[in-house]
Scaffold this motif. Structure first.
Motif, PDB file in Angstrom:
ATOM      1  N   GLY A   8     -37.766   0.351  43.377  1.00 29.34           N
ATOM      2  CA  GLY A   8     -37.780   1.614  42.642  1.00 29.34           C
ATOM      3  C   GLY A   8     -38.652   2.690  43.265  1.00 29.34           C
ATOM      4  N   TYR A   9     -39.083   2.491  44.518  1.00 29.34           N
ATOM      5  CA  TYR A   9     -39.931   3.459  45.201  1.00 29.34           C
ATOM      6  C   TYR A   9     -39.185   4.051  46.403  1.00 29.34           C
ATOM      7  N   ARG A  58     -38.062   1.041  38.403  1.00 21.71           N
ATOM      8  CA  ARG A  58     -39.309   0.988  39.170  1.00 21.71           C
ATOM      9  C   ARG A  58     -40.205  -0.131  38.647  1.00 21.71           C
TER      10      ARG A  58
END
Length: 247
Positions: A212-213, A160
């Motif tokens: 990373g979301y 992330r």
């Protein structure tokens, strides 16, 4: 056909280059394809007489993917690529498909993707992050297959991004601001859905998961550059935190 165009279905043709794809991604891949439409055809191309493709065989049976045999007449992968391209054009001329999913990290499919789009078909590319940019840019959407790995492997491959890292991505920030400006009302607020679609048109590989979301709204919050508000029915709206220019 009396000069009339062949009626087109909403189905998708999924064509996989076995030499350039990992069987570990197949479940996530097909789940992603299902977001775009129904996979009416699922074919995978390679030389199935070689031990290198042995790991694919269980996946083919489980997910009803049709293997297409292509002997490697010469060293290299050109024979497999050519077979995929010929089949894609045959399927295009059948008129039965609204879109094509090309699964490969090989730049040899760049012209094919362009040609399919020229014919009004949607093209969804799937490949590793090493995929050459010309192929990525030739697709309507391009999804990096690292996000289909196991949770542990995915977290290791796609860490992330922090707010600082996101803000240092000048291209990403510029695309967000440009898309917001294009879709905003007089108070500077824009529906997040159209904003995401506008970014994807200019950056086919755009996907919050690459940073990373899980969701677009989470990426927006992670950037810390934009205000996020939920209106009727929970619809998210976004606004640049910089002052709105009047007049």
């Amino acid at each position: 056909m009396n000069g009339q165009e062949h009626p087109r279905s909403s189905g998708l043709a999924v064509l996989i280059d076995a030499d350039n794809a990992n069987p570990a991604i197949v479940e996530g891949l097909l789940a992603e394809v299902a977001k775009f439409g129904v996979a009416s055809v699922k074919r995978i191309y390679g030389d199935w007489t070689t031990p290198a493709l042995g790991k694919w065989k269980a996946a083919l049976l489980e997910h009803s993917i049709q293997p297409i045999q292509q002997f490697a007449y010469t060293s290299g992968k050109n024979a497999t690529d050519s077979a995929m391209i010929i089949d894609a054009m045959d399927l295009l001329y059948s008129g039965d498909f609204a879109g094509f999913c090309i699964v490969s990290s090989d730049s040899d499919f760049t012209r094919l993707a362009s040609r399919l789009r020229e014919s009004g078909r949607q093209v969804y590319g799937f490949g590793e992050q090493k995929t050459p940019k010309p192929f990525v840019a030739a697709c309507d959407r391009f999804i990096y297959t690292e996000i289909f790995s196991s949770r542990e492997a995915s977290e290791a491959a796609i860490k992330r991004k922090t707010a600082q890292e996101l803000r240092q991505d000048a291209k990403l920030c510029h695309l967000f601001r440009q898309a917001i400006e294009a879709a905003a009302d007089e108070d500077g607020w824009a529906n997040l859905g159209p904003v995401g679609s506008q970014i994807a048109k200019q950056m086919p590989e755009f996907d919050p998961r690459n940073y990373g979301y899980t969701k677009l709204s989470e990426l927006v919050e992670g950037m810390g550059l934009f205000s996020l508000s939920r209106r009727e029915h929970g619809t998210p709206y976004i606004r640049d935190q910089r002052p709105v220019k009047k007049g």
